[in-house]
Design a protein around this motif. Structure first.
Motif, mmCIF file in Angstrom:
data_model
loop_
_atom_site.group_PDB
_atom_site.id
_atom_site.type_symbol
_atom_site.label_atom_id
_atom_site.label_comp_id
_atom_site.label_asym_id
_atom_site.label_seq_id
_atom_site.Cartn_x
_atom_site.Cartn_y
_atom_site.Cartn_z
ATOM 1 N N CYS A 241 0.862 -1.174 0.000
ATOM 2 C CA CYS A 241 0.000 0.000 0.000
ATOM 3 C C CYS A 241 0.898 1.223 0.000
ATOM 4 C CB CYS A 241 -0.924 0.005 1.207
ATOM 5 S SG CYS A 241 -2.357 1.056 0.891
ATOM 6 N N CYS A 243 -0.027 4.288 0.930
ATOM 7 C CA CYS A 243 -0.517 5.383 1.766
ATOM 8 C C CYS A 243 0.608 5.837 2.698
ATOM 9 C CB CYS A 243 -1.718 4.920 2.581
ATOM 10 S SG CYS A 243 -1.409 3.439 3.555
ATOM 11 N N CYS A 274 -6.951 4.718 5.416
ATOM 12 C CA CYS A 274 -6.708 4.304 4.034
ATOM 13 C C CYS A 274 -7.736 3.234 3.659
ATOM 14 C CB CYS A 274 -5.293 3.755 3.918
ATOM 15 S SG CYS A 274 -4.953 3.026 2.317
ATOM 16 N N PHE A 276 -7.611 1.175 1.267
ATOM 17 C CA PHE A 276 -6.983 -0.061 0.807
ATOM 18 C C PHE A 276 -6.543 -0.955 1.963
ATOM 19 C CE2 PHE A 276 -6.406 2.527 -3.024
ATOM 20 C CZ PHE A 276 -6.758 1.615 -4.001
ATOM 21 N N CYS A 277 -5.862 -0.369 2.958
ATOM 22 C CA CYS A 277 -5.267 -1.220 3.993
ATOM 23 C C CYS A 277 -5.871 -0.971 5.359
ATOM 24 C CB CYS A 277 -3.751 -1.041 4.039
ATOM 25 S SG CYS A 277 -3.262 0.605 4.579
#
Ligand code: ZN
Length: 286
Positions: A241, A243, A274, A276-277
Protein backbone atom coordinates in the motif's frame (compact mmCIF):
# COMPACT_ATOMS: atom_id res chain seq x y z
CA UNK A 1 4.34 -17.44 -14.39
CA UNK A 2 4.61 -16.21 -17.98
CA UNK A 3 4.34 -18.61 -20.89
CA UNK A 4 4.15 -18.51 -24.65
CA UNK A 5 2.78 -21.00 -27.13
CA UNK A 6 4.84 -19.92 -30.14
CA UNK A 7 3.16 -22.30 -32.58
CA UNK A 8 -0.24 -20.87 -31.72
CA UNK A 9 0.73 -17.19 -31.47
CA UNK A 10 -0.56 -17.11 -27.94
CA UNK A 11 0.80 -15.81 -24.70
CA UNK A 12 -0.30 -16.79 -21.24
CA UNK A 13 -0.07 -15.81 -17.62
CA UNK A 14 -0.80 -17.95 -14.61
CA UNK A 15 -0.90 -16.66 -11.05
CA UNK A 16 -1.76 -18.07 -7.67
CA UNK A 17 -2.39 -15.95 -4.59
CA UNK A 18 -1.94 -17.73 -1.27
CA UNK A 19 -0.97 -15.97 1.96
CA UNK A 20 -0.82 -12.61 0.18
CA UNK A 21 -4.56 -12.86 -0.33
CA UNK A 22 -5.24 -13.35 3.37
CA UNK A 23 -2.94 -10.45 4.15
CA UNK A 24 -4.94 -8.14 1.90
CA UNK A 25 -8.33 -9.46 3.00
CA UNK A 26 -7.43 -9.36 6.69
CA UNK A 27 -7.37 -5.55 6.58
CA UNK A 28 -11.12 -5.64 5.97
CA UNK A 29 -13.87 -7.44 7.81
CA UNK A 30 -15.77 -8.28 4.63
CA UNK A 31 -18.63 -10.78 4.44
CA UNK A 32 -18.02 -13.91 2.37
CA UNK A 33 -19.47 -12.75 -0.99
CA UNK A 34 -17.39 -9.55 -0.89
CA UNK A 35 -14.25 -11.46 0.09
CA UNK A 36 -14.87 -13.72 -2.88
CA UNK A 37 -15.41 -10.77 -5.21
CA UNK A 38 -12.25 -9.03 -4.03
CA UNK A 39 -10.22 -12.26 -4.30
CA UNK A 40 -11.39 -12.61 -7.90
CA UNK A 41 -10.62 -8.96 -8.66
CA UNK A 42 -7.12 -9.18 -7.12
CA UNK A 43 -6.34 -12.29 -9.14
CA UNK A 44 -7.41 -10.57 -12.35
CA UNK A 45 -5.36 -7.52 -11.33
CA UNK A 46 -2.30 -9.72 -10.81
CA UNK A 47 -2.82 -11.32 -14.24
CA UNK A 48 -3.23 -7.98 -16.01
CA UNK A 49 -0.41 -6.43 -14.00
CA UNK A 50 1.92 -9.16 -15.21
CA UNK A 51 1.36 -7.88 -18.76
CA UNK A 52 3.03 -4.56 -17.85
CA UNK A 53 6.55 -3.98 -18.98
CA UNK A 54 9.11 -2.02 -17.03
CA UNK A 55 9.35 -0.98 -13.42
CA UNK A 56 6.87 1.34 -11.74
CA UNK A 57 4.17 0.85 -14.36
CA UNK A 58 0.74 0.48 -12.81
CA UNK A 59 -2.42 -1.41 -13.60
CA UNK A 60 -5.70 -0.29 -12.06
CA UNK A 61 -8.96 -2.18 -12.20
CA UNK A 62 -12.04 -0.27 -11.13
CA UNK A 63 -15.69 -1.33 -11.18
CA UNK A 64 -18.27 1.28 -10.43
CA UNK A 65 -22.04 1.68 -10.33
CA UNK A 66 -24.58 4.30 -9.41
CA UNK A 67 -26.71 2.45 -6.88
CA UNK A 68 -25.44 -1.11 -6.80
CA UNK A 69 -24.96 -3.00 -3.55
CA UNK A 70 -21.29 -2.71 -4.45
CA UNK A 71 -20.80 0.85 -5.60
CA UNK A 72 -17.02 0.80 -5.96
CA UNK A 73 -14.33 -1.84 -6.30
CA UNK A 74 -10.72 -0.77 -6.82
CA UNK A 75 -7.59 -2.89 -7.15
CA UNK A 76 -4.16 -1.96 -8.37
CA UNK A 77 -0.80 -3.52 -9.14
CA UNK A 78 2.65 -2.02 -9.25
CA UNK A 79 6.00 -3.88 -9.14
CA UNK A 80 4.32 -7.04 -7.87
CA UNK A 81 2.46 -5.14 -5.14
CA UNK A 82 -1.28 -5.67 -4.97
CA UNK A 83 -4.00 -3.92 -3.01
CA UNK A 84 -7.74 -3.48 -3.23
CA UNK A 85 -10.99 -2.66 -1.48
CA UNK A 86 -14.73 -2.88 -2.04
CA UNK A 87 -17.23 -0.26 -0.94
CA UNK A 88 -20.62 -1.85 -0.42
CA UNK A 89 -23.93 -1.64 1.38
CA UNK A 90 -23.86 -4.35 4.04
CA UNK A 91 -27.57 -4.26 4.86
CA UNK A 92 -28.63 -4.74 1.23
CA UNK A 93 -25.97 -7.41 0.73
CA UNK A 94 -27.37 -9.46 3.61
CA UNK A 95 -30.67 -9.74 1.77
CA UNK A 96 -29.00 -11.59 -1.10
CA UNK A 97 -28.18 -15.29 -1.05
CA UNK A 98 -24.70 -16.64 -0.31
CA UNK A 99 -23.62 -16.66 -3.97
CA UNK A 100 -24.91 -13.44 -5.51
CA UNK A 101 -24.57 -12.90 -9.24
CA UNK A 102 -22.40 -10.13 -10.63
CA UNK A 103 -25.53 -8.26 -11.68
CA UNK A 104 -27.16 -8.51 -8.25
CA UNK A 105 -24.01 -7.05 -6.69
CA UNK A 106 -23.39 -4.23 -9.12
CA UNK A 107 -26.57 -3.66 -11.10
CA UNK A 108 -25.67 -1.62 -14.15
CA UNK A 109 -22.06 -0.68 -13.86
CA UNK A 110 -18.85 -0.03 -15.67
CA UNK A 111 -15.45 -1.62 -15.58
CA UNK A 112 -12.43 0.60 -16.20
CA UNK A 113 -8.99 -0.83 -16.79
CA UNK A 114 -6.05 1.56 -16.80
CA UNK A 115 -2.48 0.87 -17.81
CA UNK A 116 -0.05 3.59 -16.62
CA UNK A 117 3.29 3.06 -18.31
CA UNK A 118 6.13 4.50 -16.24
CA UNK A 119 8.77 4.57 -18.98
CA UNK A 120 6.79 6.75 -21.38
CA UNK A 121 4.30 8.35 -19.00
CA UNK A 122 1.50 7.09 -21.24
CA UNK A 123 -1.86 6.09 -19.89
CA UNK A 124 -4.28 3.76 -21.65
CA UNK A 125 -7.74 3.46 -20.25
CA UNK A 126 -10.65 1.43 -21.52
CA UNK A 127 -14.15 1.36 -20.11
CA UNK A 128 -16.69 -1.38 -20.82
CA UNK A 129 -20.12 -2.18 -19.36
CA UNK A 130 -19.90 -4.53 -16.41
CA UNK A 131 -21.66 -7.45 -18.04
CA UNK A 132 -21.48 -11.20 -18.01
CA UNK A 133 -21.39 -13.78 -15.27
CA UNK A 134 -18.20 -12.60 -13.62
CA UNK A 135 -15.55 -9.92 -13.47
CA UNK A 136 -13.35 -12.22 -15.55
CA UNK A 137 -15.94 -12.21 -18.34
CA UNK A 138 -16.22 -8.43 -18.20
CA UNK A 139 -12.41 -8.20 -18.54
CA UNK A 140 -12.48 -10.51 -21.55
CA UNK A 141 -14.90 -8.09 -23.21
CA UNK A 142 -12.61 -5.22 -22.33
CA UNK A 143 -9.75 -6.80 -24.27
CA UNK A 144 -11.97 -7.69 -27.17
CA UNK A 145 -13.74 -4.32 -27.40
CA UNK A 146 -10.97 -1.92 -26.42
CA UNK A 147 -7.90 -3.71 -27.71
CA UNK A 148 -9.21 -6.20 -30.25
CA UNK A 149 -7.19 -8.90 -28.52
CA UNK A 150 -9.01 -12.22 -28.13
CA UNK A 151 -8.53 -13.06 -24.45
CA UNK A 152 -9.55 -15.83 -22.13
CA UNK A 153 -9.50 -15.42 -18.35
CA UNK A 154 -10.30 -18.17 -15.84
CA UNK A 155 -10.32 -17.61 -12.09
CA UNK A 156 -10.71 -19.99 -9.17
CA UNK A 157 -11.24 -18.90 -5.57
CA UNK A 158 -11.17 -21.01 -2.44
CA UNK A 159 -12.66 -18.69 0.13
CA UNK A 160 -11.71 -20.05 3.56
CA UNK A 161 -10.85 -17.20 5.94
CA UNK A 162 -7.25 -17.55 7.04
CA UNK A 163 -6.43 -19.95 4.21
CA UNK A 164 -7.72 -18.26 1.08
CA UNK A 165 -6.26 -19.32 -2.23
CA UNK A 166 -7.04 -17.90 -5.64
CA UNK A 167 -5.64 -18.85 -8.99
CA UNK A 168 -5.94 -17.38 -12.44
CA UNK A 169 -5.13 -18.13 -16.03
CA UNK A 170 -5.01 -15.59 -18.85
CA UNK A 171 -4.49 -16.41 -22.51
CA UNK A 172 -4.21 -13.96 -25.38
CA UNK A 173 -3.87 -14.28 -29.10
CA UNK A 174 -1.06 -12.10 -30.38
CA UNK A 175 -0.10 -12.63 -34.00
CA UNK A 176 3.23 -10.91 -33.45
CA UNK A 177 4.07 -13.01 -30.43
CA UNK A 178 4.84 -11.83 -26.92
CA UNK A 179 6.20 -8.46 -28.02
CA UNK A 180 3.65 -7.89 -30.75
CA UNK A 181 1.46 -4.84 -30.53
CA UNK A 182 -0.08 -5.24 -33.96
CA UNK A 183 -3.80 -5.65 -33.62
CA UNK A 184 -5.78 -8.48 -35.05
CA UNK A 185 -8.55 -6.04 -35.86
CA UNK A 186 -11.98 -7.46 -35.78
CA UNK A 187 -11.40 -10.71 -37.50
CA UNK A 188 -13.64 -13.37 -36.14
CA UNK A 189 -12.08 -16.44 -37.62
CA UNK A 190 -9.01 -17.49 -35.64
CA UNK A 191 -8.73 -21.26 -35.88
CA UNK A 192 -5.45 -21.46 -33.95
CA UNK A 193 -6.87 -19.23 -31.22
CA UNK A 194 -10.10 -21.25 -31.01
CA UNK A 195 -8.01 -24.29 -30.23
CA UNK A 196 -6.03 -22.52 -27.50
CA UNK A 197 -9.22 -21.07 -26.02
CA UNK A 198 -10.92 -24.46 -25.86
CA UNK A 199 -7.93 -26.04 -24.12
CA UNK A 200 -7.42 -23.10 -21.76
CA UNK A 201 -11.14 -22.90 -21.05
CA UNK A 202 -11.11 -26.49 -19.87
CA UNK A 203 -9.07 -25.60 -16.76
CA UNK A 204 -11.12 -26.16 -13.62
CA UNK A 205 -11.43 -23.87 -10.61
CA UNK A 206 -10.15 -26.75 -8.48
CA UNK A 207 -6.95 -27.01 -10.55
CA UNK A 208 -6.33 -23.28 -10.26
CA UNK A 209 -6.42 -23.36 -6.45
CA UNK A 210 -5.02 -26.84 -5.73
CA UNK A 211 -1.88 -26.28 -3.59
CA UNK A 212 -0.52 -29.70 -4.58
CA UNK A 213 -0.54 -28.70 -8.24
CA UNK A 214 1.96 -26.03 -9.21
CA UNK A 215 1.20 -23.60 -12.02
CA UNK A 216 3.68 -25.18 -14.41
CA UNK A 217 1.84 -28.47 -14.04
CA UNK A 218 -1.50 -26.78 -14.68
CA UNK A 219 -0.18 -25.23 -17.89
CA UNK A 220 1.50 -28.46 -18.94
CA UNK A 221 -1.72 -30.44 -18.43
CA UNK A 222 -3.60 -28.04 -20.69
CA UNK A 223 -1.07 -27.66 -23.47
CA UNK A 224 1.05 -30.82 -23.38
CA UNK A 225 0.32 -31.52 -27.06
CA UNK A 226 1.98 -28.27 -28.09
CA UNK A 227 5.38 -28.72 -29.76
CA UNK A 228 6.78 -25.97 -27.57
CA UNK A 229 5.82 -24.10 -24.40
CA UNK A 230 8.21 -21.34 -23.36
CA UNK A 231 7.98 -20.42 -19.71
CA UNK A 232 9.40 -17.70 -17.54
CA UNK A 233 9.03 -17.01 -13.83
CA UNK A 234 6.81 -14.04 -13.08
CA UNK A 235 7.25 -11.36 -10.43
CA UNK A 236 6.45 -12.46 -6.87
CA UNK A 237 3.29 -10.92 -5.44
CA UNK A 238 3.09 -8.99 -2.18
CA UNK A 239 0.57 -6.80 -0.41
CA UNK A 240 1.66 -3.23 -0.94
CA UNK A 241 0.00 0.00 0.00
CA UNK A 242 1.34 3.40 -0.88
CA UNK A 243 -0.52 5.38 1.77
CA UNK A 244 1.74 7.69 3.78
CA UNK A 245 1.20 10.46 6.25
CA UNK A 246 2.74 12.88 3.71
CA UNK A 247 0.17 11.86 1.12
CA UNK A 248 -2.74 12.65 3.43
CA UNK A 249 -1.14 15.84 4.67
CA UNK A 250 -0.84 16.95 1.06
CA UNK A 251 -4.53 16.20 0.39
CA UNK A 252 -5.68 17.93 3.58
CA UNK A 253 -3.58 21.00 2.85
CA UNK A 254 -5.81 21.64 -0.16
CA UNK A 255 -8.85 22.17 2.08
CA UNK A 256 -9.66 25.62 3.48
CA UNK A 257 -8.58 26.15 7.08
CA UNK A 258 -12.21 26.36 8.25
CA UNK A 259 -13.03 23.02 6.63
CA UNK A 260 -10.00 21.43 8.21
CA UNK A 261 -11.00 22.79 11.61
CA UNK A 262 -14.31 20.93 11.24
CA UNK A 263 -12.50 17.66 10.59
CA UNK A 264 -10.30 17.96 13.67
CA UNK A 265 -10.99 15.87 16.73
CA UNK A 266 -10.74 17.09 20.33
CA UNK A 267 -6.98 16.70 20.26
CA UNK A 268 -6.68 18.90 17.18
CA UNK A 269 -5.85 15.94 14.94
CA UNK A 270 -7.52 14.89 11.72
CA UNK A 271 -7.94 11.13 11.57
CA UNK A 272 -8.05 9.58 8.11
CA UNK A 273 -8.00 5.94 7.17
CA UNK A 274 -6.71 4.30 4.03
CA UNK A 275 -9.47 2.50 2.14
CA UNK A 276 -6.98 -0.06 0.81
CA UNK A 277 -5.27 -1.22 3.99
CA UNK A 278 -7.54 0.27 6.71
CA UNK A 279 -4.58 1.89 8.46
CA UNK A 280 -5.44 5.04 10.40
CA UNK A 281 -3.40 8.20 10.34
CA UNK A 282 -3.83 10.95 12.94
CA UNK A 283 -2.56 14.09 11.29
CA UNK A 284 -1.62 17.35 12.92
CA UNK A 285 -1.93 19.65 9.94
CA UNK A 286 -0.96 22.85 11.73
ZN1 ZN B 1 -2.97 1.99 2.78
Amino acid sequence: MHFTLPHKNARGRAVRLGPVLDTILSAHAYPAPIRHLLAEALTITALLGSLLKGEDSQLTLQAQTQDGIVDLLVCDYRNGELRGYVRHDRARLDELGPVPSLFSLFGEGYLAITFDLAATGQRYQGVVPLEGESLAEACQSYFFQSEQIPTLIRIGVSNTPGACVAGGLLLQHLPEGEEGRERLHVQLDHPEWEHVAVLGGSVSEAELVDPSLDLESVVWRLFHEEPEIRTETGTGLTRGCRCTIEHYRDILSRFAAAERAEMENDDGLIVVDCSFCSREFAIDID
